[in-house]
Design a protein around this motif. Structure first.
Motif, PDB file in Angstrom:
ATOM      1  N   SER A 157       0.864  -1.183   0.000  1.00 52.51           N
ATOM      2  CA  SER A 157       0.000   0.000   0.000  1.00 52.51           C
ATOM      3  C   SER A 157       0.897   1.229   0.000  1.00 52.51           C
ATOM      4  N   VAL A 158       0.640   2.124  -0.949  1.00 51.57           N
ATOM      5  CA  VAL A 158       1.511   3.295  -1.104  1.00 51.57           C
ATOM      6  C   VAL A 158       0.826   4.560  -0.621  1.00 51.57           C
ATOM      7  N   ASN A 159       1.624   5.391   0.017  1.00 50.48           N
ATOM      8  CA  ASN A 159       1.139   6.674   0.496  1.00 50.48           C
ATOM      9  C   ASN A 159       1.389   7.746  -0.561  1.00 50.48           C
ATOM     10  N   GLU A 160       0.948   8.953  -0.255  1.00 53.77           N
ATOM     11  CA  GLU A 160       1.048  10.035  -1.230  1.00 53.77           C
ATOM     12  C   GLU A 160       1.475  11.323  -0.534  1.00 53.77           C
ATOM     13  N   HIS A 161       2.419  11.989  -1.139  1.00 55.71           N
ATOM     14  CA  HIS A 161       2.836  13.324  -0.704  1.00 55.71           C
ATOM     15  C   HIS A 161       2.677  14.260  -1.894  1.00 55.71           C
TER      16      HIS A 161
END
Length: 178
Positions: free
Chosen positions: A76-80
């Motif tokens: 699961s990838v996060n976002e900035h």
């Protein structure tokens, strides 16, 4: 029984993506799961000069070995600011320098979440493209929007989203058996 490596692309000790990963693996039975908390893994910022001078760190070689020993990957990838975090992009940069096809033959359940309504779709799209270039087969995907409204102690709260997640997880697990 397949070997599955599970992690979030975040180095935050309070990562909502890691919470989604932990929830996801809690639903998996009859497979060997290795859950990695990337907040415990430190990697220097990639540079060709550092690569030439020091080579690859023991932590990086360990992560690559863990990936290579897995049949599947739950990520699961996060976002900035609409993109993958610098941390995770850096991890991928290092891994791809060791072996451009470090995900060859690896089936991936790619997820993302954020506090916003788009569920980290910007980061998801970028990472989807990157992983396939490194040899991954994205067999299932899921994005959870508005994490703080849709996730609680018992997992995904919205029934439609919970069913979508379960279907995607089932698709991924079925791909490991084929």
């Amino acid at each position: 029984m397949a070997a599955i490596l599970a992690l979030a692309g975040s180095n935050s000790s309070t990562s909502i993506n890691f919470k989604l990963v932990k929830y996801t693996v809690s639903l998996v039975q009859q497979h060997d799961i290795q859950l990695i908390n990337m907040a415990e893994r430190v990697f220097p910022m990639f540079s060709e000069d550092l690569e030439r001078a020091e080579g690859y760190s023991a932590d990086l070689m360990k992560l690559k070995a863990e990936i290579n020993s897995a049949d599947g990957l739950i990520l699961s990838v996060n976002e900035h600011n609409g993109n993958p975090s610098a941390y995770f992009k850096n991890v991928l940069d290092w891994l791809s320098r060791m072996d451009r096809n470090f995900l060859e033959g690896t089936k991936v359940f790619l997820m993302s979440t954020s506090g916003g309504r788009r569920g980290a779709k910007g980061s998801f799209t970028v990472i989807d493209g990157m992983l396939t270039r490194f040899g991954a087969e994205i067999t299932a995907s899921f994005s959870l929007p508005s994490f703080y409204e849709n996730f609680g102690d018992e997992g995904i709260l919205d029934e439609t989203l919970r069913m979508e997640h379960q279907q995607a997880l089932s698709t991924f697990l079925d791909s490991l058996n084929s």
